[in-house]
Design a protein around this motif. Structure first.
Motif, mmCIF file in Angstrom:
data_model
loop_
_atom_site.group_PDB
_atom_site.id
_atom_site.type_symbol
_atom_site.label_atom_id
_atom_site.label_comp_id
_atom_site.label_asym_id
_atom_site.label_seq_id
_atom_site.Cartn_x
_atom_site.Cartn_y
_atom_site.Cartn_z
ATOM 1 N N HIS B 123 0.805 -1.225 0.000
ATOM 2 C CA HIS B 123 0.000 0.000 0.000
ATOM 3 C C HIS B 123 0.841 1.281 0.000
ATOM 4 N N ALA B 124 2.162 1.157 -0.016
ATOM 5 C CA ALA B 124 3.016 2.350 0.100
ATOM 6 C C ALA B 124 2.782 3.306 -1.069
ATOM 7 N N ALA B 125 3.178 4.559 -0.861
ATOM 8 C CA ALA B 125 2.997 5.584 -1.897
ATOM 9 C C ALA B 125 3.762 5.211 -3.163
ATOM 10 N N ASP B 126 3.281 5.725 -4.281
ATOM 11 C CA ASP B 126 3.972 5.528 -5.547
ATOM 12 C C ASP B 126 5.122 6.527 -5.658
ATOM 13 N N ALA B 127 6.181 6.139 -6.355
ATOM 14 C CA ALA B 127 7.280 7.067 -6.625
ATOM 15 C C ALA B 127 7.995 6.576 -7.884
ATOM 16 N N PRO B 149 9.241 4.304 -1.276
ATOM 17 C CA PRO B 149 8.578 4.190 0.034
ATOM 18 C C PRO B 149 8.215 2.753 0.423
ATOM 19 N N SER B 150 8.215 1.838 -0.535
ATOM 20 C CA SER B 150 7.855 0.452 -0.201
ATOM 21 C C SER B 150 9.045 -0.344 0.338
ATOM 22 N N VAL B 151 10.263 0.209 0.285
ATOM 23 C CA VAL B 151 11.443 -0.565 0.689
ATOM 24 C C VAL B 151 11.489 -0.724 2.212
#
Lengths: 286, 249
Positions: B123-127, B149-151
């Protein structure tokens, strides 16, 4: 207050498992509905799918966590999340339930019943006003499936919903399966319930499946959304459409998901009823 | 006197097993209890299923019926604090580590941390990824990397990555590693959230980069941890996963 509108066509509750099949063939589907709380993460696949669907179809956002029937103030954080979601996707409809689902700071993940009294009527109206103001749109309030009645209640459910709609201007989401489930459970007549219900305030209809248990006094139906719509519910739906005219109608199937063609066939069946009701019907209250 | 707060409080106490709230209409007490049980069941089952879908490997490891009991015990102290169930379960790993019946399975906490991190990553933000040329032309003594942000990087006391992998659908039985592992979790451009174990040098490199070290400094720290460590393979892999989003000097 801007009033967007879903088309008077069948819609389907969107499930990520169906995404590829929907992108290949969504013929006859007039809109998709999603549960708001599943799209409150920051990014990733849920938003990528919803953005793609939204680009091509009318969208209904359906909340299951605002606890409109609970005491006290609405959860400001949750209202802010809903505001961001609606601002991002500009849905044609936002709806929630006549129920409570939180206690204090804890979320109970169920749609719980309330007695219908002057006190709860004022409370629900205040909450609906607050939602409509915060989101800047006209919301719709859904009749619940219930398993209990309370001696505290002084207002019939139909009159309660009619009064909330009259006082706040909100639309009503008529869940025909919930009518059948509740009336069967309370040993009352679903047709009498519908005769007392302000069909001219209905902005959306829900159809879903239920399970049957047995009590010594008769059946106890459980609103499970885990199977096809039952025949008596189809019959009630056809009567509603013959009287009210076609309305946006959602087929809900949340558990034990079928393959997409099965769900699309349920939607097509709803579409036939809606087509048969064209030309009939009530003027819509605005 | 407002009656609704008391009604809701009594109803909620009854959901937890207390007596039914006043005013329930039913043919008799047995039927009232059967009807109320629908609500007790709905909430408990739906939350147990929500927890199981966040922690599928834990459910598989302990078995479905034990997991249902586990979920009930967790719910007694840790109900969701918001309707966004994706945010629920942050304390589940610690709960498992302190749940006496699971004292013989101390690795479950690390496995649960991996599963929770995967949910966060999903669910982390896209980048958007960094332009590879920006990285290629950067001065390693000065450049610091921004990561997606998903790391997530988790130091596990147990070989939790191997345990997690053995419990994936279609996984081949493999000999279990022993000892600690560092788990790298990220969301790739196809929205998959793979889990991999990093060796000590890679783990030191990524820890340092995530703490804001320059590339040269991070590579030095990896060398100290693992003599002869090469930073290139991990950096290439991170680039290919879209995990490097910024190169700033």
């Amino acid at each position: 207050m801007p009033t967007a509108c879903l088309p008077d066509l069948p819609g389907v509750g969107f499930k990520p498992d169906h995404f590829a099949a929907i992108r290949a063939d969504a013929a006859g589907i007039g809109f998709f509905e999603v549960h708001a709380e599943n799209y409150m993460g920051a990014g990733g696949l849920p938003h990528a799918q919803l953005a793609a669907l939204r680009a091509d179809h009318p969208l209904s956002i359906h909340g299951v966590g605002l606890s409109i029937g609970g005491p006290g103030r609405l959860d400001a954080d949750h209202l802010a999340r809903l505001r961001r979601l609606c601002a991002r996707y500009q849905p044609e409809s936002f709806s929630e339930h006549l129920a409570w689902s939180s206690h204090g700071a804890e979320f109970l993940n169920d749609l719980l019943p309330l007695p219908y009294t002057e006190e709860t009527l004022r409370l629900v109206c205040d909450h609906v006003d607050q939602v409509q103001e915060a989101l800047g749109l006209r919301m719709a309030l859904e009749n619940p499936a219930t398993y209990l009645c309370f001696s505290q209640s002084t207002i019939p459910e139909t009159a309660f919903l009619a009064e909330v709609s009259a006082r706040t201007g909100c639309g009503l989401l008529l869940d025909v399966n919930n009518v059948f489930v509740s009336c069967t459970n309370h040993r009352t007549d679903a047709r009498a319930w519908l005769a007392d219900f302000p069909l001219d305030r209905v902005t959306e209809i829900h159809l879903g499946g239920h399970e049957t248990e047995h009590l010594p006094s008769g059946p106890l139906l459980i609103d499970s959304h885990g199977r096809a719509v039952a025949d008596p519910v189809w019959a009630l739906f056809a009567e509603v459409i013959a009287k009210a005219g076609p309305r946006p109608t959602l087929v809900e199937w949340d558990n034990d998901l079928p393959a997409w063609p099965v769900l699309a066939a349920e939607a097509a069946r709803a579409g036939q009823v809606l087509a048969a009701g064209r030309g009939a019907g009530l003027a819509r209250a605005s | 006197m407002p009656a609704h707060p008391e009604f809701v409080a009594a109803f909620e106490a009854a959901l937890r097993g207390g007596p039914l709230p006043a005013g329930v209409l039913a043919q008799d007490a047995a039927e009232a209890a059967r009807r109320f049980a629908v609500y007790r069941n709905n909430g408990a089952v739906s939350l147990s299923e929500a927890l199981g879908s966040r922690f599928p490997v834990i459910r598989q490891l302990v078995g479905a019926s034990f997991f249902a009991a586990l979920a009930r015990a967790y719910l007694e102290t840790s109900r969701p604090r918001s309707p966004v169930l994706a945010e629920w379960g942050a304390s589940f790993a610690a709960f498992l580590e302190h749940f006496p019946p699971l004292a013989a399975y101390p690795y479950l906490g690390d496995v649960a941390r991996i599963e929770y991190a995967r949910g966060r990553a999903f669910h982390a933000a896209d980048a958007p990824p960094v332009d590879p040329r920006a990285l290629a032309g950067a001065d390693p003594d000065r450049v610091r990397l921004g990561l997606h942000p998903s790391v997530h990087l988790l130091d596990c006391a147990y070989p939790a990555v191997s345990i997690w992998m053995r419990n994936q659908p279609g996984a081949q039985p493999a000999p279990l590693e022993s000892g600690p592992q560092t788990a790298l979790i990220l969301r790739d451009p196809a929205f998959q959230v793979p889990v991999r174990a990093l060796g000590p040098g890679d783990a030191a490199l990524l820890h340092a980069l995530m703490a804001g070290a320059t590339l040269t400094r991070a590579a030095d720290m990896a060398q100290q941890r693992q003599a002869g460590h090469e930073p290139q393979p991990l950096l290439v892999s991170l680039m290919q996963s879209g995990a490097i989003t910024e190169a700033r000097e």
